[in-house]
Design a protein around this motif. Sequence first.
Motif, mmCIF file in Angstrom:
data_model
loop_
_atom_site.group_PDB
_atom_site.id
_atom_site.type_symbol
_atom_site.label_atom_id
_atom_site.label_comp_id
_atom_site.label_asym_id
_atom_site.label_seq_id
_atom_site.Cartn_x
_atom_site.Cartn_y
_atom_site.Cartn_z
ATOM 1 N N ASN A 54 0.805 -1.226 0.000
ATOM 2 C CA ASN A 54 0.000 0.000 0.000
ATOM 3 C C ASN A 54 0.840 1.280 0.000
ATOM 4 O O ASN A 54 0.467 2.272 0.611
ATOM 5 C CB ASN A 54 -0.978 -0.007 1.171
ATOM 6 N N ARG A 56 2.124 4.762 -1.175
ATOM 7 C CA ARG A 56 1.374 5.854 -1.817
ATOM 8 C C ARG A 56 1.797 6.112 -3.263
ATOM 9 O O ARG A 56 1.029 6.642 -4.033
ATOM 10 C CB ARG A 56 1.484 7.123 -0.988
ATOM 11 N N LYS A 58 2.224 4.509 -6.530
ATOM 12 C CA LYS A 58 1.795 3.262 -7.173
ATOM 13 C C LYS A 58 2.826 2.716 -8.165
ATOM 14 O O LYS A 58 3.002 1.504 -8.265
ATOM 15 C CB LYS A 58 0.431 3.450 -7.857
ATOM 16 N N GLN A 61 5.417 1.066 -6.077
ATOM 17 C CA GLN A 61 4.859 -0.175 -5.554
ATOM 18 C C GLN A 61 4.837 -1.265 -6.627
ATOM 19 O O GLN A 61 5.212 -2.408 -6.366
ATOM 20 C CB GLN A 61 3.441 0.050 -5.022
ATOM 21 N N ASN A 62 4.434 -0.896 -7.838
ATOM 22 C CA ASN A 62 4.383 -1.877 -8.929
ATOM 23 C C ASN A 62 5.766 -2.439 -9.244
ATOM 24 O O ASN A 62 5.922 -3.643 -9.459
ATOM 25 C CB ASN A 62 3.763 -1.254 -10.186
#
Length: 111
Positions: A54, A56, A58, A61-62
């Motif tokens: 999670n 912030r 993205k 994160q990917n």
Amino acid sequence: MKTKKELKKEYKEMKFPMGVFQIKNICNDKILIDHSIDMESKWNRHIMELKFGNHRNKDFQNDWNKYGEENFVFEVLSELKESNKKNINHDKELKTLQNLIIDEFNIENSY
């Protein structure tokens, strides 16, 4: 054994390294640049957000999910020394330092 009061006092007097750091993806050389008055805690926060899926950012994160933790490195870019002056906003100073670093290194490949 130390009392709670003594332990609290010690904690309040602790000095944490503050500065600007990057988290670099060694697979595609993309970086996330950030700053903190406590770099270790901020690094840990990024790691926990990424591990829980999670974060912030993205895109960050990917890539974390795609390449794995072992392909990211934490590097200190600049450390700010504690000042004896009163009423200094260290967070503001660090944000300015972060912007100077981004401009100086002409960083384009970032999250």
